[in-house]
Design an enzyme around this catalytic site. Sequence first.
Site, short mmCIF file in Angstrom:
data_model
loop_
_atom_site.label_atom_id
_atom_site.label_comp_id
_atom_site.label_asym_id
_atom_site.label_seq_id
_atom_site.Cartn_x
_atom_site.Cartn_y
_atom_site.Cartn_z
N TYR A 25 0.85 -1.19 0.00
CA TYR A 25 0.00 0.00 0.00
C TYR A 25 0.88 1.24 0.00
CZ TYR A 25 -4.25 2.68 0.98
OH TYR A 25 -5.32 3.54 0.90
N SER A 27 3.23 3.81 -2.95
CA SER A 27 2.93 4.73 -4.03
C SER A 27 1.89 4.13 -5.00
CB SER A 27 4.22 5.08 -4.76
OG SER A 27 3.96 5.90 -5.87
N GLN A 28 2.20 3.01 -5.61
CA GLN A 28 1.27 2.40 -6.56
C GLN A 28 0.11 1.71 -5.84
OE1 GLN A 28 1.10 2.40 -10.01
NE2 GLN A 28 2.73 3.89 -9.93
N SER A 51 2.61 -3.47 9.65
CA SER A 51 2.93 -2.49 8.60
C SER A 51 2.24 -1.16 8.92
CB SER A 51 2.46 -3.02 7.25
OG SER A 51 2.26 -1.94 6.35
N SER A 53 1.29 0.92 6.89
CA SER A 53 0.24 1.18 5.91
C SER A 53 -1.11 0.57 6.31
CB SER A 53 0.63 0.61 4.55
OG SER A 53 1.92 1.03 4.18
N GLU A 84 12.81 -5.32 -5.07
CA GLU A 84 13.84 -6.18 -4.48
C GLU A 84 13.28 -7.06 -3.35
OE1 GLU A 84 13.86 -2.89 -4.63
OE2 GLU A 84 14.13 -2.09 -2.61
N HIS A 108 5.72 -3.67 -12.90
CA HIS A 108 7.07 -3.55 -13.48
C HIS A 108 7.55 -4.98 -13.73
CE1 HIS A 108 11.10 -2.36 -14.36
NE2 HIS A 108 11.60 -2.53 -13.16
N GLY A 134 2.39 6.83 -8.31
CA GLY A 134 1.11 6.44 -7.74
C GLY A 134 0.23 7.62 -7.33
P1 NAD Z 1 6.52 1.58 -2.39
O1 NAD Z 1 7.86 1.44 -1.82
O2 NAD Z 1 5.91 2.93 -2.52
O3 NAD Z 1 5.49 0.72 -1.53
C1 NAD Z 1 5.74 -0.58 -1.14
C2 NAD Z 1 4.62 -1.09 -0.24
O4 NAD Z 1 4.88 -2.47 0.00
C3 NAD Z 1 4.52 -0.41 1.11
O5 NAD Z 1 3.16 -0.22 1.44
C4 NAD Z 1 5.12 -1.44 2.05
O6 NAD Z 1 4.57 -1.38 3.35
C5 NAD Z 1 4.69 -2.73 1.37
N1 NAD Z 1 5.51 -3.88 1.75
C6 NAD Z 1 6.87 -3.95 1.89
N2 NAD Z 1 7.23 -5.18 2.24
C7 NAD Z 1 6.09 -5.90 2.31
C8 NAD Z 1 5.81 -7.26 2.64
N3 NAD Z 1 6.79 -8.11 2.98
N4 NAD Z 1 4.52 -7.67 2.61
C9 NAD Z 1 3.53 -6.85 2.28
N5 NAD Z 1 3.72 -5.54 1.96
C10 NAD Z 1 5.00 -5.10 1.98
O7 NAD Z 1 6.52 0.81 -3.80
P2 NAD Z 1 6.05 1.37 -5.23
O8 NAD Z 1 6.93 2.48 -5.65
O9 NAD Z 1 4.57 1.58 -5.21
O10 NAD Z 1 6.42 0.13 -6.17
C11 NAD Z 1 5.59 -1.01 -6.29
C12 NAD Z 1 5.74 -1.58 -7.68
O11 NAD Z 1 5.25 -0.65 -8.63
C13 NAD Z 1 7.17 -1.88 -8.09
O12 NAD Z 1 7.16 -3.04 -8.89
C14 NAD Z 1 7.55 -0.68 -8.93
O13 NAD Z 1 8.57 -0.95 -9.88
C15 NAD Z 1 6.24 -0.41 -9.62
N6 NAD Z 1 6.06 0.95 -10.14
C16 NAD Z 1 6.21 2.01 -9.30
C17 NAD Z 1 5.97 3.28 -9.77
C18 NAD Z 1 6.04 4.46 -8.83
O14 NAD Z 1 5.56 5.50 -9.20
N7 NAD Z 1 6.57 4.40 -7.64
C19 NAD Z 1 5.59 3.49 -11.11
C20 NAD Z 1 5.41 2.38 -11.94
C21 NAD Z 1 5.65 1.11 -11.42
MG MG Z 2 12.31 1.90 -12.76
#
Ligand code: NAD
Ligand code: MG
Length: 330
Positions: A25, A27-28, A51, A53, A84, A108, A134
């Site tokens: 929960y 950005s995306q 968490s 979130s 990762e 991604h 997001g």
């Molecule tokens: P983020 O770091 O903003 O959020 C990650 C979320 O995952 C957090 O809510 C965190 O609490 C949760 N989390 C972490 N470990 C966890 C676990 N073990 N179990 C359950 N939840 C867990 O991530 P993001 O930037 O939204 O990226 C998510 C995906 O979207 C990635 O694959 C990224 O490449 C892709 N993406 C991101 C963007 C962007 O704008 N940030 C754009 C396009 C694609």
């Molecule tokens: Mg990238």
Amino acid sequence: MAKMFYEKDANLNLLSEKKVAVIGYGSQGHAHALNLKESGVDVVVGLYKGSKSWTKAKEAGLMVMETSEAVKRSQIVMVLVPDEKQRQLYETEIAPYLEEGDALAFAHGFNIHFGQIVPPKNIDVFMVAPKGPGHLVRRVFTEGQGVPALVAVQQDFTGKAKDLALAYAMGIGAARAGVIETTFKEETETDLFGEQAVLCGGVTELIKAGFDTLTEAGYQPEIAYFECLHEMKLIVDLLYEGGLEKMRYSVSDTAEYGDYMVGKRIVNEDTRKEMKKVLQEIQNGEFAKNWLTENTVNRPVFNAIKKQELEHPLTKVGQNLRNMMSWLNK
Ligand code: NAD
Ligand code: MG
Ligand code: MG
Ligand code: MG
Ligand code: MG
Ligand code: MG
């Protein structure tokens, strides 16, 4: 030319009999979960106990449960935790609970393309990757519009994977703007190349080289900071709104002439050759291997360079100057 899809090409009803688990929960995650819910889709957010979130998602009116439980109860699982962390989470909390005919989705392609996650053959695997952060995906949706997205199908067990991906894209609002078809390979390799050679690596080194050149020649660092970093935003905003031609229209003719005369001396044939090498290292998996290995040993190189970079004079000068600009960092 790319194939484009819009709302008329998508059928949201394909999601009506299904539950979608949005794992993560951030950005995306928050944008997907809330947009889907408001499109009438049955959504559950998957997180780990403790968490931060968890309460945020609950307060936003979403159902929240542990990842394994969310996967069990749903038929579509969108993985939106940091790239990762996806492999380990997939192995422990997702894979054991997937059922035949389910769909596993990503925003991604890294983990699928580089074989970090190898899903069973009897599920669908697709991608819906919004072309924006997001928070924009969420805001634009609430304003009745959408951020464009890429869709791709890696595995089509049910024969409906692409239609499902388009339905999902419609649910988050992307099909209002337009959806472009790609592959996991193309999305992953171009995303990595763009951030390394142009957006992040390219831009930061360009800024530093310009700043260093001016300050080493005796110009004041504050002035160098404004010219080489701060004003980047004005230029990028113009590029974003109207491409190279709008930027060139908007700057003075002196600036435009300087652009034509000097640009190719800075990004020259050697730079282009090096870009091709960088692309090869992405394509042959060398970059992915290095980054994955780096993560297994607690990021020694990442952390050392991060520290070094913070010691660059730009950091201190920038902090002071940004404090003068009351509208920043609100
Ligand atoms: P983020 O770091 O903003 O959020 C990650 C979320 O995952 C957090 O809510 C965190 O609490 C949760 N989390 C972490 N470990 C966890 C676990 N073990 N179990 C359950 N939840 C867990 O991530 P993001 O930037 O939204 O990226 C998510 C995906 O979207 C990635 O694959 C990224 O490449 C892709 N993406 C991101 C963007 C962007 O704008 N940030 C754009 C396009 C694609
Ligand atoms: Mg990238
Ligand atoms: Mg299930
Ligand atoms: Mg990208
Ligand atoms: Mg100027
Ligand atoms: Mg002009």
